[in-house]
Design a protein around this motif. Sequence first.
Motif, PDB file in Angstrom:
ATOM      1  N   GLU A 156       0.691  -1.066   0.513  1.00 19.12           N
ATOM      2  CA  GLU A 156      -0.421  -0.609   0.302  1.00 19.12           C
ATOM      3  C   GLU A 156       1.044   1.418  -0.091  1.00 19.12           C
ATOM      4  OE1 GLU A 156      -2.844  -0.399   3.089  1.00 19.12           O
ATOM      5  OE2 GLU A 156      -3.613  -2.151   2.361  1.00 19.12           O
ATOM      6  N   ALA A 157       2.084   1.253   0.908  1.00 16.86           N
ATOM      7  CA  ALA A 157       2.937   2.093   1.283  1.00 16.86           C
ATOM      8  C   ALA A 157       3.843   2.072  -0.462  1.00 16.86           C
ATOM      9  CB  ALA A 157       4.028   2.657   2.195  1.00 16.86           C
ATOM     10  N   ALA A 158       3.768   1.371  -1.543  1.00 17.01           N
ATOM     11  CA  ALA A 158       4.919   1.671  -2.086  1.00 17.01           C
ATOM     12  C   ALA A 158       3.712   1.910  -3.711  1.00 17.01           C
ATOM     13  CB  ALA A 158       4.587  -0.271  -3.047  1.00 17.01           C
ATOM     14  N   GLU A 159       2.502   1.510  -3.067  1.00 15.48           N
ATOM     15  CA  GLU A 159       1.373   2.118  -4.658  1.00 15.48           C
ATOM     16  C   GLU A 159       1.262   3.920  -4.147  1.00 15.48           C
ATOM     17  OE1 GLU A 159      -3.224   1.958  -5.583  1.00 15.48           O
ATOM     18  OE2 GLU A 159      -2.274   0.012  -4.122  1.00 15.48           O
ATOM     19  N   ARG A 160       1.454   3.887  -3.192  1.00 10.37           N
ATOM     20  CA  ARG A 160       0.726   5.334  -2.708  1.00 10.37           C
ATOM     21  C   ARG A 160       2.427   6.089  -3.226  1.00 10.37           C
ATOM     22  NH1 ARG A 160      -0.834   3.842   2.515  1.00 10.37           N
ATOM     23  NH2 ARG A 160       1.147   4.695   3.221  1.00 10.37           N
ATOM     24  N   MET A 161       3.570   5.692  -2.550  1.00 12.71           N
ATOM     25  CA  MET A 161       4.460   5.720  -3.685  1.00 12.71           C
ATOM     26  C   MET A 161       4.425   6.368  -4.823  1.00 12.71           C
ATOM     27  SD  MET A 161       8.437   5.133  -2.112  1.00 12.71           S
ATOM     28  CE  MET A 161       9.884   5.829  -2.608  1.00 12.71           C
ATOM     29  N   ILE A 162       4.321   5.037  -5.876  1.00 14.97           N
ATOM     30  CA  ILE A 162       3.705   5.035  -6.681  1.00 14.97           C
ATOM     31  C   ILE A 162       3.403   6.332  -7.616  1.00 14.97           C
ATOM     32  CG2 ILE A 162       2.950   4.698  -9.763  1.00 14.97           C
ATOM     33  CD1 ILE A 162       4.171   1.277  -7.786  1.00 14.97           C
ATOM     34  N   GLN A 163       1.904   6.124  -6.758  1.00 17.16           N
ATOM     35  CA  GLN A 163       1.151   8.368  -7.944  1.00 17.16           C
ATOM     36  C   GLN A 163       1.768   9.284  -7.356  1.00 17.16           C
ATOM     37  OE1 GLN A 163      -2.322   6.930  -5.488  1.00 17.16           O
ATOM     38  NE2 GLN A 163      -3.162   5.502  -6.608  1.00 17.16           N
ATOM     39  N   THR A 164       2.551   9.036  -5.791  1.00 20.42           N
ATOM     40  CA  THR A 164       3.023  10.604  -5.913  1.00 20.42           C
ATOM     41  C   THR A 164       4.778  11.104  -6.465  1.00 20.42           C
ATOM     42  OG1 THR A 164       2.119  10.511  -3.410  1.00 20.42           O
ATOM     43  CG2 THR A 164       4.430  11.548  -4.060  1.00 20.42           C
ATOM     44  N   ILE A 165       4.769   9.977  -7.116  1.00 20.79           N
ATOM     45  CA  ILE A 165       6.023  10.288  -7.785  1.00 20.79           C
ATOM     46  C   ILE A 165       5.744  10.091  -9.382  1.00 20.79           C
ATOM     47  CG2 ILE A 165       7.678   8.925  -9.406  1.00 20.79           C
ATOM     48  CD1 ILE A 165       8.152   6.753  -6.766  1.00 20.79           C
ATOM     49  N   SER A 166       4.918  10.062  -9.660  1.00 17.94           N
ATOM     50  CA  SER A 166       4.472  10.231 -11.218  1.00 17.94           C
ATOM     51  C   SER A 166       3.887  11.879 -10.631  1.00 17.94           C
ATOM     52  CB  SER A 166       3.133   8.915 -11.402  1.00 17.94           C
ATOM     53  OG  SER A 166       2.022  10.105 -12.475  1.00 17.94           O
ATOM     54  N   THR A 167       2.980  12.100 -10.191  1.00 19.14           N
ATOM     55  CA  THR A 167       2.789  13.520 -10.354  1.00 19.14           C
ATOM     56  C   THR A 167       4.009  14.275  -9.793  1.00 19.14           C
ATOM     57  OG1 THR A 167       0.534  13.215  -8.501  1.00 19.14           O
ATOM     58  CG2 THR A 167       1.149  15.454  -8.467  1.00 19.14           C
ATOM     59  N   PHE A 168       4.908  13.805  -9.267  1.00 24.31           N
ATOM     60  CA  PHE A 168       5.996  14.611  -9.016  1.00 24.31           C
ATOM     61  C   PHE A 168       6.908  15.121 -10.288  1.00 24.31           C
ATOM     62  CE2 PHE A 168      11.220  14.576  -8.855  1.00 24.31           C
ATOM     63  CZ  PHE A 168      10.937  15.961  -8.026  1.00 24.31           C
ATOM     64  N   TYR A 169       6.400  13.993 -11.153  1.00 20.06           N
ATOM     65  CA  TYR A 169       7.577  13.514 -12.553  1.00 20.06           C
ATOM     66  C   TYR A 169       6.686  14.587 -13.238  1.00 20.06           C
ATOM     67  CZ  TYR A 169      12.018  11.486 -11.603  1.00 20.06           C
ATOM     68  OH  TYR A 169      13.166  10.482 -11.447  1.00 20.06           O
ATOM     69  N   ARG A 170       5.487  14.569 -13.418  1.00 23.13           N
ATOM     70  CA  ARG A 170       4.541  14.995 -14.241  1.00 23.13           C
ATOM     71  C   ARG A 170       4.723  16.585 -13.762  1.00 23.13           C
ATOM     72  NH1 ARG A 170       0.439  13.469 -12.664  1.00 23.13           N
ATOM     73  NH2 ARG A 170      -0.747  14.842 -11.725  1.00 23.13           N
ATOM     74  N   ARG A 171       5.069  17.191 -12.979  1.00 16.95           N
ATOM     75  CA  ARG A 171       4.909  18.608 -12.941  1.00 16.95           C
ATOM     76  C   ARG A 171       6.599  18.818 -12.963  1.00 16.95           C
ATOM     77  NH1 ARG A 171       1.901  20.076  -7.551  1.00 16.95           N
ATOM     78  NH2 ARG A 171      -0.170  19.484  -7.915  1.00 16.95           N
ATOM     79  N   SER A 172       7.505  18.055 -12.710  1.00 18.76           N
ATOM     80  CA  SER A 172       8.606  18.338 -13.058  1.00 18.76           C
ATOM     81  C   SER A 172       9.595  18.390 -14.289  1.00 18.76           C
ATOM     82  CB  SER A 172       9.957  17.780 -12.026  1.00 18.76           C
ATOM     83  OG  SER A 172       9.628  16.627 -12.879  1.00 18.76           O
TER      84      SER A 172
END
Length: 386
Positions: free
Chosen positions: A217-233
């Motif tokens: 579950e923590a890995a899934e949340r981390m993947i979603q946050t990473i996706s948002t991070f890279y989309r913005r950066s």
Amino acid sequence: MKPSRTPPPAARVPFWTVFASIVGLWATYFALITVRAELLGLPFLDEMLWLRLLTTFCGILITLGLWLVLRVFDAQPMWLKIGAALLLAMPAALLTAQANALIFGELQAAVDGMKLAQQGFGDDTLMVDQQDVALATERERLIDFATSRYFLLLAWCALYLALLTGERARAAERREQEFRTAAKAAELRSLRYQVNPHFLFNTLNSLSAMVLTGKTEAAERMIQTISTFYRRSLADDPTSDVPLRNEIALQQLYLEIEAVRFPARLRTIYEIPPALENALVPGMILQPLVENSVKHAVSPSGGEITITLAAREEYGRLVITVSDNGTGGGTGGGAANHAPGHGIGLANVRERLQARFGEEASVVSGLVPGGYATHLRVPILTRGRT
């Protein structure tokens, strides 16, 4: 096949600059000749004024024609341009002299007739001799006039060549500035691209550890946050500046990712005054600093570590601080390992600020009471003033 390189276009003096120089030259000539006629008390002043205006207009047209031919040599060496000016000014001077003779012909004949009448010539033989003298005088007048106009046109040619030289110098400065800008953009892009792979390497390692330990579950949340991070950066130009609020928001996403790894050890504080939220900073300039705090303070620590991102205005400059309260305890971690040069870290930040702001930016980093802090000082820029 090697790509062909198109040479830069030859520098040109703008038409309206040329036109203004020609009109200015002939207007000055008109004014000087008019004042001379007044001072000498020449006859037919009113008639001469209008005829002089007409000759001035003809002089402007002839000089424009001279320019149309002379500009063909704009891209040639200076010696060739000077030679062309010396030769082309001759026919132009003859044309202006001939135009002057045609325009003033009747008035000049009237003036000569007055002189003859005043001298009282009645003998036909003497009159014929006087007419021969008048013709000779007319030729001399035409030659003298053409000579004076030749030097007048040479003076304008010298002015034109000076304008052309100045325009070429400005064009060279513009090209040099474009090259400097392109080189700076390439440097900024290269430095910025160093950040993303470094961050991706760290986050993928963390994600791998979570999967191996069954924290799905923590890995899934981390993947979603990473996706948002890279989309913005990745949405921004690597060489562009971003508002400080966007940069802080991006670091919040990163720290949320790291908070998944260290839920009990990582605490964050943001102290960004609303008045400074629109100040521009290089994109992801804080990323290496925040990563250093996580790597050297949070990761080796057994207790809670606070990372603070703060901004303030100081003597008209923007000061951004990334700090943590790592104590350096444990097995060699924390503030003691916050050394300049670790990874890309501070070296990358310094190089990017140097490339973007030159001597106007500075980085001060070191131990402070209770932890470690890095201060970035940059000019305060906004979208309307960059």
